[in-house]
Write a protein that holds these residues in place. Structure first.
Motif, PDB file in Angstrom:
ATOM      1  N   PHE A 118     -14.345 -13.248  -4.555  1.00  0.00           N
ATOM      2  CA  PHE A 118     -15.199 -12.560  -5.519  1.00  0.00           C
ATOM      3  C   PHE A 118     -16.376 -13.448  -5.927  1.00  0.00           C
ATOM      4  N   SER A 119     -16.097 -14.695  -6.293  1.00  0.00           N
ATOM      5  CA  SER A 119     -17.150 -15.616  -6.731  1.00  0.00           C
ATOM      6  C   SER A 119     -18.080 -15.979  -5.573  1.00  0.00           C
ATOM      7  N   ALA A 120     -17.510 -16.199  -4.397  1.00  0.00           N
ATOM      8  CA  ALA A 120     -18.338 -16.530  -3.230  1.00  0.00           C
ATOM      9  C   ALA A 120     -19.262 -15.363  -2.887  1.00  0.00           C
ATOM     10  N   ASP A 121     -18.749 -14.139  -2.919  1.00  0.00           N
ATOM     11  CA  ASP A 121     -19.583 -12.968  -2.619  1.00  0.00           C
ATOM     12  C   ASP A 121     -20.728 -12.831  -3.617  1.00  0.00           C
ATOM     13  N   ARG A 122     -20.478 -13.152  -4.878  1.00  0.00           N
ATOM     14  CA  ARG A 122     -21.536 -13.078  -5.887  1.00  0.00           C
ATOM     15  C   ARG A 122     -22.622 -14.112  -5.591  1.00  0.00           C
ATOM     16  N   LEU A 123     -22.216 -15.340  -5.275  1.00  0.00           N
ATOM     17  CA  LEU A 123     -23.193 -16.380  -4.927  1.00  0.00           C
ATOM     18  C   LEU A 123     -23.957 -16.006  -3.660  1.00  0.00           C
ATOM     19  N   ILE A 124     -23.227 -15.474  -2.677  1.00  0.00           N
ATOM     20  CA  ILE A 124     -23.867 -15.052  -1.419  1.00  0.00           C
ATOM     21  C   ILE A 124     -24.931 -14.010  -1.709  1.00  0.00           C
ATOM     22  N   SER A 151     -17.954 -19.533   9.318  1.00  0.00           N
ATOM     23  CA  SER A 151     -18.187 -19.407   7.871  1.00  0.00           C
ATOM     24  C   SER A 151     -19.441 -18.606   7.549  1.00  0.00           C
ATOM     25  N   GLY A 152     -20.457 -18.661   8.391  1.00  0.00           N
ATOM     26  CA  GLY A 152     -21.674 -17.895   8.149  1.00  0.00           C
ATOM     27  C   GLY A 152     -21.443 -16.401   8.173  1.00  0.00           C
ATOM     28  N   GLU A 153     -20.385 -15.976   8.862  1.00  0.00           N
ATOM     29  CA  GLU A 153     -20.068 -14.545   8.911  1.00  0.00           C
ATOM     30  C   GLU A 153     -19.686 -14.000   7.534  1.00  0.00           C
ATOM     31  N   ALA A 154     -19.244 -14.874   6.641  1.00  0.00           N
ATOM     32  CA  ALA A 154     -18.922 -14.442   5.276  1.00  0.00           C
ATOM     33  C   ALA A 154     -20.161 -13.940   4.559  1.00  0.00           C
ATOM     34  N   MET A 155     -21.339 -14.330   5.012  1.00  0.00           N
ATOM     35  CA  MET A 155     -22.589 -13.952   4.356  1.00  0.00           C
ATOM     36  C   MET A 155     -23.180 -12.657   4.927  1.00  0.00           C
ATOM     37  N   GLU A 156     -22.658 -12.187   6.042  1.00  0.00           N
ATOM     38  CA  GLU A 156     -23.223 -11.008   6.698  1.00  0.00           C
ATOM     39  C   GLU A 156     -23.146  -9.755   5.830  1.00  0.00           C
ATOM     40  N   GLN A 157     -22.018  -9.545   5.161  1.00  0.00           N
ATOM     41  CA  GLN A 157     -21.881  -8.332   4.350  1.00  0.00           C
ATOM     42  C   GLN A 157     -22.881  -8.342   3.202  1.00  0.00           C
ATOM     43  N   GLY A 158     -23.101  -9.491   2.597  1.00  0.00           N
ATOM     44  CA  GLY A 158     -24.100  -9.585   1.533  1.00  0.00           C
ATOM     45  C   GLY A 158     -25.481  -9.204   2.024  1.00  0.00           C
TER      46      GLY A 158
END
Length: 192
Positions: A21-27, A70-77
């Protein structure tokens, strides 16, 4: 300094759900700022109530590139902000002992040399992985001046290494600190 250590502690001790949740907000915040750096044109928008509004529209020719995994975590954002944006991928692995980065896979939109690139890599430690990724993009005709690196946490050493190698690149991050939470991908994807 205290807040920085609290953030690092949060990354280590939080539940996976709280972490994501926190990582997605920062992303999302970093992605939105990255999008603010892209060129746009003014346009008139008609609202659902029929009123005219002077707005802006992104110019065509933007794309994202995630450094796997790890960069794939930023794709949805990025997709949450730009549904139809093209996204390329690079797989780079670093040797544990030598820290040398090796490219294993790269797949980009065929016309990437004409695009502005949002390069996604959440944790920037040594900078070696990003430097290798930028070299691959340059080999595909991308100018470093059109690359915007989106990162959540960066060490001063990592940012300096990238800027020394590619002074034209733009780096956006939420935090610069000597200690970076290096196990981001494992915690985010639940493989820790």
């Amino acid at each position: 300094p205290q807040l920085k250590m609290e953030i690092i502690t949060f990354f280590r001790k939080s539940s996976r759900g709280d972490f994501v949740f926190s990582a997605d907000r920062l992303i999302r915040l970093v992605v939105e700022e990255g999008l603010n750096q892209l060129p746009y044109t003014e346009c008139t928008v008609t609202t659902p109530t029929g009123h005219k509004y002077e707005g802006v529209r992104f110019e065509k020719g933007n794309c994202g590139v995630s450094i796997m995994r790890s960069g794939e975590a930023m794709e949805q954002g990025l997709r949450d902000c730009c549904r139809s944006i093209r996204i390329g991928k690079i797989l780079i692995q670093s040797d544990e002992e030598t820290q040398r980065a090796k490219v294993y896979y790269a797949k980009f939109p065929p016309d990437i040399y004409r695009r502005k690139v949002l390069l996604m890599y959440p944790i920037l430690s040594t900078g070696n992985t990003v430097i290798e990724a930028v070299k691959v993009l340059v080999e595909h005709g991308v100018q470093p001046s059109v690359i915007i690196l989106l990162s959540l946490f960066s060490t001063p050493h990592g940012a300096k290494s990238i800027i020394q190698e590619f002074p034209e690149i733009t780096i956006l991050t939420t935090e610069v600190h000597p200690v970076a939470p290096t196990h981001f991908g494992q915690k985010y994807f639940g493989t820790d």
